[in-house]
Design an enzyme around this catalytic site. Structure first.
Site, PDB file in Angstrom:
ATOM      1  N   LYS A 298       0.836  -1.202   0.000  1.00  0.00           N
ATOM      2  CA  LYS A 298       0.000   0.000   0.000  1.00  0.00           C
ATOM      3  C   LYS A 298       0.869   1.251   0.000  1.00  0.00           C
ATOM      4  CE  LYS A 298      -1.843   2.721   2.947  1.00  0.00           C
ATOM      5  NZ  LYS A 298      -1.806   4.006   2.203  1.00  0.00           N
TER       6      LYS A 298
ATOM      7  N   GLU B 260       9.858   0.690  10.630  1.00  0.00           N
ATOM      8  CA  GLU B 260      10.884   1.720  10.414  1.00  0.00           C
ATOM      9  C   GLU B 260      10.177   3.049  10.611  1.00  0.00           C
ATOM     10  OE1 GLU B 260      12.684   4.494   9.308  1.00  0.00           O
ATOM     11  OE2 GLU B 260      12.883   3.840   7.226  1.00  0.00           O
TER      12      GLU B 260
ATOM     13  N   CYS C 189      13.426  10.319   7.427  1.00  0.00           N
ATOM     14  CA  CYS C 189      13.362   9.812   8.795  1.00  0.00           C
ATOM     15  C   CYS C 189      14.722   9.888   9.484  1.00  0.00           C
ATOM     16  CB  CYS C 189      12.837   8.390   8.805  1.00  0.00           C
ATOM     17  SG  CYS C 189      13.610   7.353   7.572  1.00  0.00           S
TER      18      CYS C 189
ATOM     19  N   GLU D 185       9.961  15.134  15.903  1.00  0.00           N
ATOM     20  CA  GLU D 185      10.327  15.055  14.497  1.00  0.00           C
ATOM     21  C   GLU D 185       9.512  16.087  13.726  1.00  0.00           C
ATOM     22  OE1 GLU D 185       9.136  11.485  12.206  1.00  0.00           O
ATOM     23  OE2 GLU D 185      11.212  11.441  11.528  1.00  0.00           O
TER      24      GLU D 185
HETATM   25  P1  NAI Z   1       1.613   7.861   8.588  1.00  0.00           P
HETATM   26  O1  NAI Z   1       2.367   6.981   9.503  1.00  0.00           O
HETATM   27  O2  NAI Z   1       0.174   8.149   8.910  1.00  0.00           O
HETATM   28  O3  NAI Z   1       1.625   7.267   7.107  1.00  0.00           O
HETATM   29  C1  NAI Z   1       2.518   6.295   6.616  1.00  0.00           C
HETATM   30  C2  NAI Z   1       1.754   5.200   5.885  1.00  0.00           C
HETATM   31  O4  NAI Z   1       0.939   4.488   6.823  1.00  0.00           O
HETATM   32  C3  NAI Z   1       0.797   5.685   4.805  1.00  0.00           C
HETATM   33  O5  NAI Z   1       0.798   4.771   3.739  1.00  0.00           O
HETATM   34  C4  NAI Z   1      -0.544   5.665   5.516  1.00  0.00           C
HETATM   35  O6  NAI Z   1      -1.640   5.536   4.638  1.00  0.00           O
HETATM   36  C5  NAI Z   1      -0.410   4.443   6.382  1.00  0.00           C
HETATM   37  N1  NAI Z   1      -1.272   4.409   7.569  1.00  0.00           N
HETATM   38  C6  NAI Z   1      -1.816   5.452   8.247  1.00  0.00           C
HETATM   39  N2  NAI Z   1      -2.530   5.022   9.293  1.00  0.00           N
HETATM   40  C7  NAI Z   1      -2.456   3.662   9.282  1.00  0.00           C
HETATM   41  C8  NAI Z   1      -2.986   2.637  10.122  1.00  0.00           C
HETATM   42  N3  NAI Z   1      -3.737   2.909  11.180  1.00  0.00           N
HETATM   43  N4  NAI Z   1      -2.689   1.350   9.825  1.00  0.00           N
HETATM   44  C9  NAI Z   1      -1.918   1.045   8.774  1.00  0.00           C
HETATM   45  N5  NAI Z   1      -1.402   1.975   7.942  1.00  0.00           N
HETATM   46  C10 NAI Z   1      -1.665   3.273   8.196  1.00  0.00           C
HETATM   47  O7  NAI Z   1       2.416   9.219   8.456  1.00  0.00           O
HETATM   48  P2  NAI Z   1       1.863  10.656   7.991  1.00  0.00           P
HETATM   49  O8  NAI Z   1       0.594  10.985   8.720  1.00  0.00           O
HETATM   50  O9  NAI Z   1       1.840  10.702   6.528  1.00  0.00           O
HETATM   51  O10 NAI Z   1       3.020  11.605   8.527  1.00  0.00           O
HETATM   52  C11 NAI Z   1       3.008  12.053   9.868  1.00  0.00           C
HETATM   53  C12 NAI Z   1       4.402  12.133  10.420  1.00  0.00           C
HETATM   54  O11 NAI Z   1       4.992  10.852  10.473  1.00  0.00           O
HETATM   55  C13 NAI Z   1       5.376  12.959   9.603  1.00  0.00           C
HETATM   56  O12 NAI Z   1       5.263  14.315   9.874  1.00  0.00           O
HETATM   57  C14 NAI Z   1       6.691  12.377  10.037  1.00  0.00           C
HETATM   58  O13 NAI Z   1       7.102  12.965  11.252  1.00  0.00           O
HETATM   59  C15 NAI Z   1       6.384  10.914  10.265  1.00  0.00           C
HETATM   60  N6  NAI Z   1       6.747  10.079   9.100  1.00  0.00           N
HETATM   61  C16 NAI Z   1       7.856   9.307   9.147  1.00  0.00           C
HETATM   62  C17 NAI Z   1       8.236   8.576   8.039  1.00  0.00           C
HETATM   63  C18 NAI Z   1       9.457   7.740   8.039  1.00  0.00           C
HETATM   64  O14 NAI Z   1      10.056   7.580   6.988  1.00  0.00           O
HETATM   65  N7  NAI Z   1       9.844   7.130   9.136  1.00  0.00           N
HETATM   66  C19 NAI Z   1       7.480   8.629   6.802  1.00  0.00           C
HETATM   67  C20 NAI Z   1       6.274   9.396   6.860  1.00  0.00           C
HETATM   68  C21 NAI Z   1       5.965  10.101   7.970  1.00  0.00           C
END
Ligand code: NAI
Ligand code: MG
Length: 498
Positions: free
Chosen positions: A202, A276, A310, A407
């Site tokens: 996804k 991660e 990240c 972050e």
């Molecule tokens: P997120 O963690 O909500 O999104 C990442 C992925 O998880 C997306 O594909 C999303 O659709 C999916 N997702 C969301 N809720 C889920 C759930 N309950 N169960 C399974 N999958 C789910 O991150 P978001 O809201 O886009 O970004 C928020 C913050 O997270 C950012 O500001 C940043 O600080 C951090 N982040 C860290 C990342 C990394 O590379 N470690 C990448 C993206 C965001």
């Protein structure tokens, strides 16, 4: 229409003004290298299918806010069908295929990614807002390199894990974020396929297009139907995938908050999990370092990909004795960063990925100012449309400030100081995260001393943000667990006779 943000500091105004006078000619990459369909269904069992949910959503360009395409929002039933297709492909062919044959498909995918690299780079920059020079020189080449690397392992698993009878797990559910869309897809799919698993992946809601173009790469490579399935959607789609009883392993990259929710959901189910998550890395600069080289590393550490990284070096720890010259050099360097059109080959800092992310950055930056840190932004002209944030440096930052703890995931650096290596170490480790760190010093012994004590999965020495498929990547503490890349990256997709 253009507007100016950031204040020109009194000191050095003349130098800045002369820099601004020097105009670059536009150097746009060709937009028409990629053609998107108006609408994309789900990719299940080797075909594009209409979503049973009957729901769709738009993906836009964050630089212009123009709609690029509509994509399906997969619901529970859609996830069911995708998992069933992956299971079928796993049972009926893929897991029993000669490993050297599996390798051939991965080599093919790697070569096709290289052949279509310009198209994919443009798609990545359009959909996500990152500068074309980064998608062209980093994202797409590294994605291809991952497939090449894991293709090489496919028929050598017995040598990677001698006497342990490595076998695939089954169906892997993979959820990826928006900061490196195709590269994260490669990090997930390449090791899973090399080890004989099938996948349901996804992509993130703001950046689904390169994953959808990747389905055409799979078709070109004649990958058997159902080995790779792509379900677009939002957090609810991801949650369905996590909860699905037919999934043997979940691999997630994203926020720590969602990572924790997934871990709670899977506790006791036996589903394998790797996470991660976020980071708040310290980039530590000692007074014996090569100063100009360190400045380049600091800039690359936090302004690369608008700081949507990240492992970004978002906390700069500077030894007190070089604080003033270093900060002066850094501010001067910031005035030369070009913010703007992601498709322009001269752009250094592109668009913020989404309105929501821009709001998060603004909120945290406002908190930094309120708590008493001093803000610096170089004079720069931001486009009127789209989501933008000027490169930002905060000095006078206390460890307790939110900008030193949370972050930000944007082009915002917090500068702190230290006197001794012990103090640097204590401050560096003073965070809930532990994904990465940087050390700048001429002394090899100090690099090793620091690297052994930093609670971080990756420690870069006299460089930053260097990635290589042969090198494992992953976190300590709230940055997650499990490793991606290298031989270590095979393990989460295998079971063994112990
Ligand atoms: P997120 O963690 O909500 O999104 C990442 C992925 O998880 C997306 O594909 C999303 O659709 C999916 N997702 C969301 N809720 C889920 C759930 N309950 N169960 C399974 N999958 C789910 O991150 P978001 O809201 O886009 O970004 C928020 C913050 O997270 C950012 O500001 C940043 O600080 C951090 N982040 C860290 C990342 C990394 O590379 N470690 C990448 C993206 C965001
Ligand atoms: Mg988009």
């Amino acid at each position: 229409m253009e507007r100016r943000v950031g204040d020109v500091e009194k000191k050095g105004t003349a130098a800045v003004a002369s820099l601004l006078e020097w105009e670059y000619a536009p150097a746009p990459e060709a937009r028409d290298l990629v053609r998107f369909e108006e609408r994309y269904g789900l990719y299940v069992g080797g075909e594009q299918v209409e979503p049973r949910s009957k729901q769709w959503f738009a993906t836009t360009s964050p630089a212009t806010e123009e709609q690029l395409a509509e994509v399906a929002l997969a619901g529970t039933e859609d996830v069911d069908v995708a998992v069933a297709a992956a299971r079928d492909a796993f049972e009926n062919g893929w897991s029993s295929l000669e490993p050297s044959e599996r390798a051939k498909y991965l080599f093919r995918i790697a070569r096709i990614l290289q052949e279509r690299s310009r198209e994919l780079a443009v798609a990545e920059s359009l959909d996500g807002g990152k500068p074309i020079k980064e998608s062209r020189d980093v994202d797409i080449p590294l994605a291809a390199a991952h497939f090449f690397y894991y293709a090489g392992w496919a028929d050598k698993l017995e040598y990677a894990f001698p006497n342990r009878r490595p076998r695939p797990l089954g169906v892997a559910g993979q959820i990826i974020p928006w900061n490196f869309p195709l590269l994260m897809l490669a990090w997930k799919i390449a090791p899973a396929l090399a080890t004989g698993n099938t996948v349901v992946l996804k992509p993130a809601e703001t950046t689904p297009l390169t994953a959808l173009l990747f389905t055409d790469v799979c078709r070109q490579a004649e990958l058997p139907a159902g080995v790779v399935n792509i379900v677009t959607g939002d957090g609810s789609t991801g949650a369905h995938l996590v909860k699905h009883a037919g999934v043997d392993k979940i691999a997630f990259t994203g926020s720590t908050e969602v990572g924790k929710a997934i871990q709670r959901e899977l506790a006791g189910t036996g589903t394998r999990l790797t996470l991660e998550l976020g980071g708040k890395a310290a980039n530590i600069v000692f007074d014996d370092c090569a100063l100009d080289q360190a400045v380049e590393g600091i800039v690359n550490g936090i302004y690369f990909n608008q700081g949507h990284v990240c492992c970004a070096g978002s906390r700069l720890l500077v030894q007190e004795s070089i604080y003033e010259p270093l900060v002066a050099k850094l501010k001067r360097r910031l005035t030369t960063l070009r913010v703007g059109d992601p498709l322009d080959k001269n752009t250094d800092v592109g668009a913020i990925n989404s309105r929501a992310q821009l709001e998060k950055i603004r909120e945290l930056v406002a908190s930094g100012e309120e708590e008493g840190a001093e803000i610096y932004q170089p004079p720069c002209v931001l486009p009127e449309k789209g989501y933008w944030f000027a490169p930002t440096v905060f000095t006078n930052v206390a460890q307790s400030y939110r900008i030193a703890q949370e972050e930000i995931f944007g082009p915002v650096l917090s500068v702190l100081t230290f006197r001794t290596p012990e103090e640097a170490l204590e401050k560096a480790n003073n965070t809930a995260y532990g994904l990465s760190a940087g050390v700048w010093t001429e002394k090899g012994s100090r690099i090793l001393w620091m690297a052994q004590r930093l609670r971080a999965g990756v420690v870069w020495a006299n460089t930053y943000n260097r990635f290589d498929p042969t090198s494992p990547f992953g976190g300590y503490k709230e940055s997650g667990f499990g490793r991606e890349g290298g031989r270590h990256g095979l393990e989460p997709y295998l079971r063994f006779d112990e």
